[in-house]
Design an enzyme around this catalytic site. Structure first.
Site, mmCIF file in Angstrom:
data_model
loop_
_atom_site.group_PDB
_atom_site.id
_atom_site.type_symbol
_atom_site.label_atom_id
_atom_site.label_comp_id
_atom_site.label_asym_id
_atom_site.label_seq_id
_atom_site.Cartn_x
_atom_site.Cartn_y
_atom_site.Cartn_z
ATOM 1 N N ASP A 1 0.864 -1.167 0.000
ATOM 2 C CA ASP A 1 0.000 0.000 0.000
ATOM 3 C C ASP A 1 0.916 1.237 0.000
ATOM 4 O O ASP A 1 2.140 1.131 0.118
ATOM 5 C CB ASP A 1 -0.958 -0.022 1.205
ATOM 6 C CG ASP A 1 -2.186 0.831 0.949
ATOM 7 O OD1 ASP A 1 -3.229 0.585 1.561
ATOM 8 O OD2 ASP A 1 -2.102 1.752 0.094
HETATM 9 C C1 GLC Z 1 -4.214 4.374 -0.275
HETATM 10 C C2 GLC Z 1 -5.129 3.228 0.079
HETATM 11 C C3 GLC Z 1 -5.207 2.172 -0.990
HETATM 12 C C4 GLC Z 1 -5.058 2.826 -2.361
HETATM 13 C C5 GLC Z 1 -3.647 3.352 -2.446
HETATM 14 C C6 GLC Z 1 -3.383 4.081 -3.775
HETATM 15 O O1 GLC Z 1 -3.499 4.797 0.850
HETATM 16 O O2 GLC Z 1 -4.942 2.561 1.311
HETATM 17 O O3 GLC Z 1 -6.473 1.501 -0.829
HETATM 18 O O4 GLC Z 1 -5.288 1.867 -3.379
HETATM 19 O O5 GLC Z 1 -3.326 4.224 -1.371
HETATM 20 O O6 GLC Z 1 -4.155 5.248 -3.836
#
Ligand code: GLC
Length: 739
Positions: free
Chosen positions: A282
């Site tokens: 993430d």
């Molecule tokens: C965010 C979220 C994730 C998302 C990623 C890209 O922090 O936790 O669900 O896909 O970053 O935006």
């Protein structure tokens, strides 16, 4: 028999073709990797966010653009549109080996056409509708140069303080597993590599929805039995459905960050489940292992993450800065690096990007697909199926078009942006049909008046007098209240999930006019609204219904669409009851009589029951359940039992019922919940029509993970329940498993 032979032959041919493609891509990947330096391999594992990379601001990012040209970046997120994806892809193709980039984006519930937020869609319990929503989101995103969406979010969540309940399928493992598969099929279509499909991502692996106290990014602590029983199955369903990628999660699980958790990513996902896709971290979760206190520094974080199975580093800069040195120092085996690179390159070949790096970036197709009017019709259909009728006293709904004057009131009554909810990736609020607009379009001869009463969030009451005056001149009031779009989603945990601001006071002021009132609730999570729940004549929960939200709400209120949705998550009476799920345990002191709770598992200041139960949702008609039979009262090894019953529409209008099957294992080596959802069917019945339905009960239906994490069923008695909601069981049966 001949037909069966044909089906078998076709299946074998498809399987053979798939194996042949696998082998061919494996050869191409191996050949390319032979030519790659360690630095180029590390480059494939580095993902950058590129919202700002193109256009006039790009000079500020010259160093990152240089990295892309040098083959040091494997994927970008947040670059959208044919023009920008072409521009950035062209840079990547200047690298020595011309390895194309993967473009990814959070296409959670639509790209240009916005569908209901995922929790709202889950309320439809309609796999075809949910798959259609993802299918259209994929078509629009792929036409705009996107290869990969970071969806579906499949985190089971039982704590509405956590703002991300909005993004998932609610509290139930079985429903969540079915929806996970539907969304993966929708995003990926029939075959990855088609230019109307995108790679799906099962996220957030794992158990992110169980963050302590519903506080986002907080720790998660649970038994492995609960992890396997409740939180992992939707991920397994996504993997079985062919999800191309997984994303890990920000939380620790029993003290180890998911990003550095080899038990999750290596032992379970890539080991036991034999998962062949790749895992993306993430946002910055590799880097965050330092503040977690699990990694000493960014280099240590890089080593721990890749050794634990995190293949790609999203915006963490850990791999790009430290992985080459770590490999050279022997802290990361070349085989570990190669496995991660191989998984990523495989997908780039599978998507055909080496054959044509621009095949998703066709300007003519972008224009056609993004203006396909059938997408709006689909958004309306899914939104109508998502709206839950919570209450309808004195059958106030559906509204008669002969109601001469209808006052539509409230801070969200004419809002467009709020109806989209969070996680939208384009600014298309101007295309959203507001509730007032929808009501005006469906009102026929009725006159629609409008008063906002207060701004979204309702911090003040100066508009209340005008609103009360408007209500006083009407025959019926429709009040639109709830959260604003930005009160749920990521980093939106709330300790107080009542209606924001003065909205309940607004309800009370309007109630004093004595006019019949329908409340339309908009939110990305269950809210607590006891005054309204007690005093409103009718309540519909519209979640955030998307681009066609106003039309969906109006069609339900006027009865053009008879509401069929059911809650995918429990609505508590107060935040003090949380976590609260229908799948709770009996305890040694169960409450059997709310009047006698002394020394029982109960509160002294609240009943245990929720405000609205999982599976609750009313209709404008009534359904009767009769005639439950079991094909056998006992089940032996390998046998299946059929449970059948009649459902009748005993009302005056056609309607759709979501029939639910629950089960309780009465005695077992690990105590089992009072009820577990094990099946459901949506059935549309005309007035007076009866349909005989059946569910097949097999050994798997009766199985669970025991304390040794072994999946299986134990001999004994089972209670089978069929109903219209988890707290509205209409028929029961008993089954004995003999061995
Ligand atoms: C965010 C979220 C994730 C998302 C990623 C890209 O922090 O936790 O669900 O896909 O970053 O935006």
């Amino acid at each position: 028999m001949k037909k069966l032979h044909i089906v078998a032959a076709v299946a074998a041919t498809i399987a053979f073709a798939a194996q042949a493609q696998d082998a061919q891509i494996d050869r191409k990947v191996a050949d390319l990797m032979k030519r790659m330096t360690v630095a180029e391999k590390v480059g494939q594992l580095h993902q950058l966010s590129g919202r700002q990379f193109t256009g006039p601001t790009s000079s500020a990012y010259a160093d990152k653009l240089a990295d892309i040209r040098a083959g040091k970046v494997g994927s970008m997120l947040n670059v959208t549109g044919v023009a920008d994806t072409r521009e950035i892809q062209a840079l990547a193709l200047q690298s020595r080996l011309k390895i194309p980039l993967l473009f990814s984006l959070d296409v959670i519930h639509g790209y240009k056409t916005v569908f209901p937020v995922p929790l709202g869609e889950a309320a439809s319990w309609d796999m075809e509708a949910i798959e259609l929503s993802a299918r259209i989101a994929a078509k629009e995103a792929a036409a705009a140069g996107i290869h990969w969406t970071f969806a579906p979010m499949v985190d089971v969540a039982r704590d509405p303080r956590w703002g991300r309940v909005m993004e998932g399928a609610g509290e139930d493992t079985y429903l969540g597993s079915r929806i996970a598969a539907a969304r993966v099929h929708g995003f990926q279509g029939k075959k990855l590599g088609a230019t109307d499909s995108v790679m799906a991502t099962a996220k957030h692996f794992a158990a992110y929805g169980a963050a302590v106290a519903g506080r986002d990014y907080n720790a998660v602590d649970m038994s492995e039995q609960q992890l396997h029983e409740v939180y992992l199955p939707p991920f397994k369903a996504a993997a079985d459905a062919g999800a191309a990628t997984f994303m890990n999660s920000f939380n620790t699980l029993n003290g180890i960050p998911a990003t550095g958790n080899a038990m999750l990513q290596r032992d379970i996902l890539k080991g036991a489940w034999k998962y062949k896709g790749f895992v993306v971290s993430d946002w910055g979760s590799v880097r965050e292992m330092v503040p977690h206190g699990y990694a000493a520094d960014l280099s240590d974080a890089a080593v721990k993450a890749i050794n634990a199975g995190s293949d790609m580093d999203m915006e963490g800069y850990a791999y790009t800065q430290h992985l080459e040195a770590a490999v050279k120092a022997g802290k990361v085996k070349m085989s570990v690096l190669d496995d991660a690179v191989r998984r990523i390159l495989y997908k780039k070949f599978e998507l055909g990007l080496f054959d044509d790096p621009y095949r998703y970036s066709d300007p003519a197709r972008e224009k056609t697909v993004l203006n396909d009017s059938s997408h709006r019709a689909a958004a309306l259909d899914v939104a109508q199926k998502s709206i839950v009728l919570l209450k309808n006293e004195n059958k106030l709904l559906p509204l008669s078009r002969d109601s001469k004057r209808i006052a539509v009131i409230g801070p969200l009554a004419d809002s467009q942006r709020d109806l989209e909810g969070g996680w939208v990736v384009q600014d298309n609020r101007a295309r959203v049909v507001s509730i007032v607009e929808g009501m005006r379009g469906h009102a026929g001869k009725a006159e629609i008046s409008y008063a906002q009463a207060c701004a979204p969030g309702c911090a003040t009451t100066e508009g209340f007098a005008e609103a009360v005056a408007t209500a006083s001149r009407a025959d019926v009031v429709v009040l639109a209240v709830g959260e604003t779009w930005d009160m749920s989603g990521e980093a939106k945990s709330r300790t107080d999930i009542t209606l924001p601001g003065q909205q309940e006071a607004l309800f009370t002021a309007l109630k004093a006019t004595g006019k019949p009132m329908v409340v339309v609730m908009l939110a990305g999570r269950p809210l607590v609204f006891n005054t309204i729940a007690d005093q409103a004549d009718a309540i519909v929960y519209a979640w955030f219904p998307g681009s066609e939200g106003g039309n969906a709400v109006a069609s339900v209120l006027f009865g053009d669409y008879n509401p069929s949705a059911k809650l995918p998550i429990t609505f508590p009476r107060s935040v003090g009851q949380i976590p609260l799920s229908y799948a709770q345990y009996s305890t040694g002191r169960p409450v059997t009589d709310e009047k006698n709770v002394v020394y029982k598992s109960a509160y002294i200041d609240s009943v245990n029951t929720p405000r609205y139960a999982f599976g609750h949702g009313l209709s404008y008609t009534d359904f009767k359940y009769t005639g439950l039979t079991l094909s056998s009262p006992t089940m032996t090894q390998g046998q299946k039992v059929s449970l059948s019953f009649d459902v009748s529409n005993s009302g005056k209008v056609a309607g759709t019922e979501i029939v639910q099957l629950y089960l309780r294992d009465m005695v077992s080596s690990v105590v089992r919940p009072l009820k577990e959802l094990k099946g459901f069917q949506k059935v549309h019945l005309k007035p007076g029509e009866t349909r005989r339905l059946s569910f097949t009960i097999d050994r798997d239906t009766l199985s669970f993970f025991n304390s040794q994490l072994k999946w299986g069923a134990e001999a004994g008695d089972f209670k089978l329940m069929v109903g219209s909601a988890s707290d509205d069981i209409r028929l029961e049966g008993s089954l004995k498993l003999t061995q």
